[in-house]
Structure formats: structure tokens, C-alpha cells
Design a protein around this motif. Structure first.
Motif, mmCIF file in Angstrom:
data_model
loop_
_atom_site.group_PDB
_atom_site.id
_atom_site.type_symbol
_atom_site.label_atom_id
_atom_site.label_comp_id
_atom_site.label_asym_id
_atom_site.label_seq_id
_atom_site.Cartn_x
_atom_site.Cartn_y
_atom_site.Cartn_z
ATOM 1 N N ARG A 27 5.962 -13.936 -6.628
ATOM 2 C CA ARG A 27 6.544 -15.307 -6.044
ATOM 3 C C ARG A 27 6.128 -15.525 -4.587
ATOM 4 N NH1 ARG A 27 12.357 -13.178 -6.729
ATOM 5 N NH2 ARG A 27 11.911 -12.476 -8.894
ATOM 6 N N GLU A 28 6.049 -14.597 -3.812
ATOM 7 C CA GLU A 28 5.362 -15.162 -2.224
ATOM 8 C C GLU A 28 4.024 -15.761 -2.187
ATOM 9 O OE1 GLU A 28 5.910 -12.002 0.918
ATOM 10 O OE2 GLU A 28 7.818 -11.462 -0.069
ATOM 11 N N SER B 260 2.209 -24.512 -1.232
ATOM 12 C CA SER B 260 2.411 -24.937 0.097
ATOM 13 C C SER B 260 0.941 -25.308 0.504
ATOM 14 C CB SER B 260 3.205 -24.079 1.082
ATOM 15 O OG SER B 260 2.537 -22.852 1.169
ATOM 16 N N LYS C 92 4.462 -19.369 -3.654
ATOM 17 C CA LYS C 92 4.987 -19.981 -2.588
ATOM 18 C C LYS C 92 3.725 -20.557 -1.691
ATOM 19 C CE LYS C 92 9.797 -18.483 -2.502
ATOM 20 N NZ LYS C 92 10.556 -17.891 -1.433
#
Length: 175
Positions: free
Chosen positions: A164-165, A172, A168
Motif C-alpha cells: 500500500r505504501e 503521488s 501511494k
């Protein structure tokens, strides 16, 4: 002055007592006149032939003189040509020797330069080899360093959380 056939013909002899037979003497004189005329004609013809032969001899003497002069000139010319050829051949040999010396000197100089370049390249190869060895040894030292061990001891958090990180961060970066 020599006798002519006319002198012989007009010759009168004095008569003596019991002299020669006049007819016999006249016949003999006629024969002598004929023979003498023949001899005179032959003499004139021979003189004419001698003159012609002398003339031809003079002509041939002139030709001989001219030929001798021509032969001398030809010999002198041949000698001059021979001397010129010898001089020219010596000049050609000297020029060839100079060129050979120049070529040899240039080749020696080039050989020296190449030898120096080879030695320089050997030095550079040694330096490169030594630097490469030092670099490889430094890398090996880094690998063998214990600093890596603590990374292996750390546990990775839940895999889903890591995913998940990462997502992200990726989203971004895309925006």
C-alpha cells in the motif's frame, strides 16, 4: 723534244754508195710510224686513265679523310655520352643512398616513438590493473563488512502494508 710520227715520215736519208734499199727502208719507216702512232695513242689513253684514276683516288682520299673525321667525332661523342652516363649514374646512386638513409632514419625514429608509446601503454595498463584491483578489493571489503548483517535481522512488516505504501508513493509520483 720527242719525235712525232710526222718527223719519222718526213725524215730523208742521204744516199751513199751501195746504200740501203729505199723501198725496204720506206716500208720499215711506215711500220715504225704506225707502231709509233699506236704507242702515242696508247700513251695518251693511259695518261687520260691515269688522270681519271688520280681524280677518283683524290675523291676516295677525301671520303677517307671525312670518314676518319666522322669516326673521331663519333668516338668523342661516345666517350662524352659514356662520361655523362657515369656522372648521372653516380648522382642517381648518391640520391638513392640519401633517400635510403632518410627512410632508415625515419623508420628508426618511428620505431623509437612506437617503443615509447608501448612502454607508456604498459605503464597505463599496470596503473589501470592496480586501480581496478583496489576498486574490486574495496567492493569486496564492503560486501564482507558486518554492516549488512543488521539489515538481515530486521523483519519486514506485513507485506500488504508495504504494498500500500508503495502504491501511494507511485500514485503521488504520477500526479
Amino acid at each position: 723534244m720527242p719525235l712525232t710520227p710526222l718527223d719519222i715520215h718526213n725524215k730523208e736519208f742521204t744516199r751513199g754508195f751501195r746504200g740501203y734499199d729505199e723501198d725496204e727502208v720506206n716500208e720499215f719507216l711506215d711500220q715504225v710510224i704506225k707502231d709509233y702512232e699506236i704507242v702515242i695513242r696508247q700513251k695518251k689513253e693511259l695518261e687520260r686513265e691515269v688522270d681519271q684514276l688520280n681524280e677518283r683516288l683524290g675523291h676516295f682520299n677525301n671520303i677517307e679523310t671525312t670518314l676518319n673525321k666522322s669516326i673521331l667525332v663519333a668516338q668523342e661523342t661516345a666517350e662524352d655520352v659514356k662520361n655523362s652516363a657515369n656522372k648521372e649514374s653516380k648522382l642517381i646512386v648518391k640520391e638513392a643512398e640519401k633517400n635510403a638513409d632518410r627512410i632508415i632514419n625515419e623508420a628508426l625514429e618511428k620505431s623509437r616513438r612506437i617503443s615509447i608509446e608501448v612502454e607508456e601503454m604498459k605503464k597505463q595498463a599496470k596503473v589501470f590493473k592496480m586501480r581496478l584491483r583496489m576498486l574490486v578489493e574495496a567492493q569486496i571489503d564492503m560486501i564482507e563488512n558486518d554492516d549488512w548483517d543488521h539489515l538481515f535481522d530486521t523483519e519486514i512488516e506485513d507485506e500488504t502494508e508495504v504494498k500500500r505504501e508503495m502504491e501511494k508513493e507511485y500514485s503521488s509520483q504520477q500526479s
